[in-house]
Design a protein around this motif. Structure first.
Motif, PDB file in Angstrom:
ATOM      1  N   ALA A 111     -24.389  13.849  -9.844  1.00 36.81           N
ATOM      2  CA  ALA A 111     -23.363  14.876  -9.648  1.00 36.81           C
ATOM      3  C   ALA A 111     -22.208  14.642 -10.611  1.00 36.81           C
ATOM      4  N   LEU A 112     -21.445  15.704 -10.848  1.00 37.94           N
ATOM      5  CA  LEU A 112     -20.235  15.621 -11.669  1.00 37.94           C
ATOM      6  C   LEU A 112     -19.069  16.099 -10.827  1.00 37.94           C
ATOM      7  N   ASN A 113     -18.086  15.220 -10.631  1.00 40.81           N
ATOM      8  CA  ASN A 113     -16.988  15.475  -9.709  1.00 40.81           C
ATOM      9  C   ASN A 113     -15.679  15.610 -10.479  1.00 40.81           C
ATOM     10  N   THR A 114     -14.953  16.695 -10.238  1.00 38.23           N
ATOM     11  CA  THR A 114     -13.615  16.895 -10.805  1.00 38.23           C
ATOM     12  C   THR A 114     -12.595  16.749  -9.686  1.00 38.23           C
ATOM     13  N   GLU A 115     -11.582  15.908  -9.899  1.00 42.78           N
ATOM     14  CA  GLU A 115     -10.611  15.606  -8.847  1.00 42.78           C
ATOM     15  C   GLU A 115      -9.183  15.800  -9.341  1.00 42.78           C
ATOM     16  N   ILE A 116      -8.362  16.344  -8.462  1.00 41.25           N
ATOM     17  CA  ILE A 116      -6.910  16.370  -8.638  1.00 41.25           C
ATOM     18  C   ILE A 116      -6.324  15.492  -7.546  1.00 41.25           C
ATOM     19  N   GLY A 117      -5.475  14.541  -7.909  1.00 43.78           N
ATOM     20  CA  GLY A 117      -4.976  13.590  -6.917  1.00 43.78           C
ATOM     21  C   GLY A 117      -3.493  13.339  -7.007  1.00 43.78           C
ATOM     22  N   PHE A 118      -2.942  12.890  -5.886  1.00 45.39           N
ATOM     23  CA  PHE A 118      -1.551  12.457  -5.791  1.00 45.39           C
ATOM     24  C   PHE A 118      -1.531  11.133  -5.049  1.00 45.39           C
ATOM     25  N   MET A 119      -0.690  10.203  -5.489  1.00 46.32           N
ATOM     26  CA  MET A 119      -0.548   8.940  -4.767  1.00 46.32           C
ATOM     27  C   MET A 119       0.829   8.359  -5.007  1.00 46.32           C
ATOM     28  N   THR A 120       1.222   7.486  -4.108  1.00 47.01           N
ATOM     29  CA  THR A 120       2.474   6.745  -4.264  1.00 47.01           C
ATOM     30  C   THR A 120       2.130   5.285  -4.541  1.00 47.01           C
ATOM     31  N   LEU A 121       2.891   4.671  -5.441  1.00 42.43           N
ATOM     32  CA  LEU A 121       2.703   3.268  -5.781  1.00 42.43           C
ATOM     33  C   LEU A 121       4.031   2.537  -5.681  1.00 42.43           C
ATOM     34  N   SER A 122       3.972   1.251  -5.378  1.00 44.33           N
ATOM     35  CA  SER A 122       5.189   0.447  -5.317  1.00 44.33           C
ATOM     36  C   SER A 122       4.849  -1.005  -5.571  1.00 44.33           C
ATOM     37  N   GLY A 123       5.873  -1.774  -5.916  1.00 44.48           N
ATOM     38  CA  GLY A 123       5.684  -3.201  -6.143  1.00 44.48           C
ATOM     39  C   GLY A 123       7.008  -3.932  -6.079  1.00 44.48           C
ATOM     40  N   ASN A 124       6.943  -5.237  -5.824  1.00 44.02           N
ATOM     41  CA  ASN A 124       8.142  -6.065  -5.736  1.00 44.02           C
ATOM     42  C   ASN A 124       7.801  -7.450  -6.266  1.00 44.02           C
ATOM     43  N   THR A 125       8.517  -7.903  -7.289  1.00 43.44           N
ATOM     44  CA  THR A 125       8.198  -9.197  -7.905  1.00 43.44           C
ATOM     45  C   THR A 125       8.561 -10.384  -7.013  1.00 43.44           C
ATOM     46  N   GLU A 126       9.287 -10.169  -5.915  1.00 45.19           N
ATOM     47  CA  GLU A 126       9.593 -11.274  -4.997  1.00 45.19           C
ATOM     48  C   GLU A 126       8.316 -11.876  -4.417  1.00 45.19           C
ATOM     49  N   ASN A 127       7.238 -11.071  -4.380  1.00 44.41           N
ATOM     50  CA  ASN A 127       5.974 -11.535  -3.820  1.00 44.41           C
ATOM     51  C   ASN A 127       5.067 -12.182  -4.863  1.00 44.41           C
ATOM     52  N   ASN A 128       5.475 -12.168  -6.128  1.00 46.55           N
ATOM     53  CA  ASN A 128       4.634 -12.705  -7.192  1.00 46.55           C
ATOM     54  C   ASN A 128       4.707 -14.230  -7.262  1.00 46.55           C
ATOM     55  N   GLU A 129       3.624 -14.825  -7.731  1.00 44.29           N
ATOM     56  CA  GLU A 129       3.625 -16.265  -7.960  1.00 44.29           C
ATOM     57  C   GLU A 129       4.382 -16.624  -9.227  1.00 44.29           C
ATOM     58  N   ASN A 130       4.367 -15.730 -10.215  1.00 45.06           N
ATOM     59  CA  ASN A 130       5.054 -16.001 -11.471  1.00 45.06           C
ATOM     60  C   ASN A 130       6.558 -15.826 -11.335  1.00 45.06           C
ATOM     61  N   VAL A 131       7.303 -16.563 -12.138  1.00 46.44           N
ATOM     62  CA  VAL A 131       8.763 -16.452 -12.193  1.00 46.44           C
ATOM     63  C   VAL A 131       9.144 -15.752 -13.478  1.00 46.44           C
ATOM     64  N   TYR A 132       9.993 -14.740 -13.374  1.00 48.77           N
ATOM     65  CA  TYR A 132      10.376 -13.956 -14.540  1.00 48.77           C
ATOM     66  C   TYR A 132      11.640 -14.535 -15.178  1.00 48.77           C
TER      67      TYR A 132
ATOM     68  N   PRO B  14       0.809  -1.221   0.000  1.00 49.23           N
ATOM     69  CA  PRO B  14       0.000   0.000   0.000  1.00 49.23           C
ATOM     70  C   PRO B  14       0.840   1.267   0.000  1.00 49.23           C
ATOM     71  N   GLY B  15       0.352   2.259  -0.731  1.00 48.54           N
ATOM     72  CA  GLY B  15       0.943   3.587  -0.735  1.00 48.54           C
ATOM     73  C   GLY B  15      -0.016   4.600  -0.141  1.00 48.54           C
ATOM     74  N   PHE B  16       0.255   5.881  -0.356  1.00 48.12           N
ATOM     75  CA  PHE B  16      -0.524   6.987   0.205  1.00 48.12           C
ATOM     76  C   PHE B  16      -1.286   7.685  -0.912  1.00 48.12           C
ATOM     77  N   SER B  17      -2.528   8.068  -0.636  1.00 46.49           N
ATOM     78  CA  SER B  17      -3.365   8.759  -1.616  1.00 46.49           C
ATOM     79  C   SER B  17      -3.947  10.027  -1.011  1.00 46.49           C
TER      80      SER B  17
END
Length: 226
Positions: A69-90, A52-55
């Motif tokens: 309603a019609l909503n207009t949004e400006i957003g910032f977030m952080t994303l991350s990932g690590n393939t060590e946790n994946n089931e697939n092998v690269y 999880p990151g921050f939004s």
């Protein structure tokens, strides 16, 4: 659910909106929300909030009536990932990880399942309502000093609650289809499967809690004078 089915669903809801809606007391609301963010792509092929990151979002909404309603949004977030946790092998049994800062701008149409507001009993307004949203937007992802841009379609599901006449609280889960494979930078195509506008592209999601304040009161008893 495929994007075209979401668009069809929202179109049917908007078409039937006039049968059930009442005029909202206030035209506008604005506010912000905070929460967590997550992504699904080459560096995460499992639970979207595994890393999880921050939004953070700022929003301005025009209330057509108590349902729509019609909503207009400006957003910032952080994303991350690590393939060590994946089931697939690269290839070559290598592992990859990344972090990014994402900036986005969305325009989202929202539909309230109940007529939302505070008023006289005969209006049968509800102080809380589930809602759904569908929109269009764009984002910029900054990864390792490189910036990538993309078009996206966000889908939203949540609940709105009246704390006071003008003060609202909302809890929302947003999931967006990104029409690009570079949310994780150069980790695209680790299997040498080329992406296209629709194929092999990334997703992200946010789970947020927000507050908004209404203004721009409509005049319920205005009389036009010629």
């Amino acid at each position: 659910m495929k994007i075209r089915y979401l668009i069809l669903l929202m179109s049917l809801i908007v078409a039937s909106n006039g049968l059930f809606a009442q005029e909202a007391l206030y035209k506008w609301d604005c506010g912000g929300s905070i929460g967590i963010s997550g992504y699904n792509g080459e560096a995460n092929d499992g639970f979207i909030f595994r890393s999880p990151g921050f939004s953070l979002d700022l929003s301005g909404r025009y209330n057509f009536n108590t349902r729509l309603a019609l909503n207009t949004e400006i957003g910032f977030m952080t994303l991350s990932g690590n393939t060590e946790n994946n089931e697939n092998v690269y290839p070559e049994f290598r592992d990859y990880h990344y972090t990014s800062n994402v900036y986005r701008l969305d325009v989202v149409g929202e539909f309230n399942f109940f007529p939302y507001g505070i008023g006289e009993t005969y209006k049968r307004l509800k102080k809380w309502t589930p809602f759904i949203g569908l929109g269009i937007g764009g984002l910029m992802s900054a990864v390792d000093s490189k910036v990538y841009g993309a078009f996206q379609i966000p889908f939203r599901l949540g609940v709105k609650m009246k704390l006071k006449e003008r003060l609202n609280m909302n809890v929302a889960l947003s999931v967006a289809k990104v029409f690009d494979d570079h949310l994780d930078g150069e980790l695209a195509d680790l299997y040498s499967i080329k992406s296209s506008f629709f194929k092999n592209t990334d997703w992200y999601a946010t789970l947020t809690v927000g507050l908004t304040y209404e203004f721009g009161e409509r005049c319920p008893t205005c009389h036009r004078v010629n």
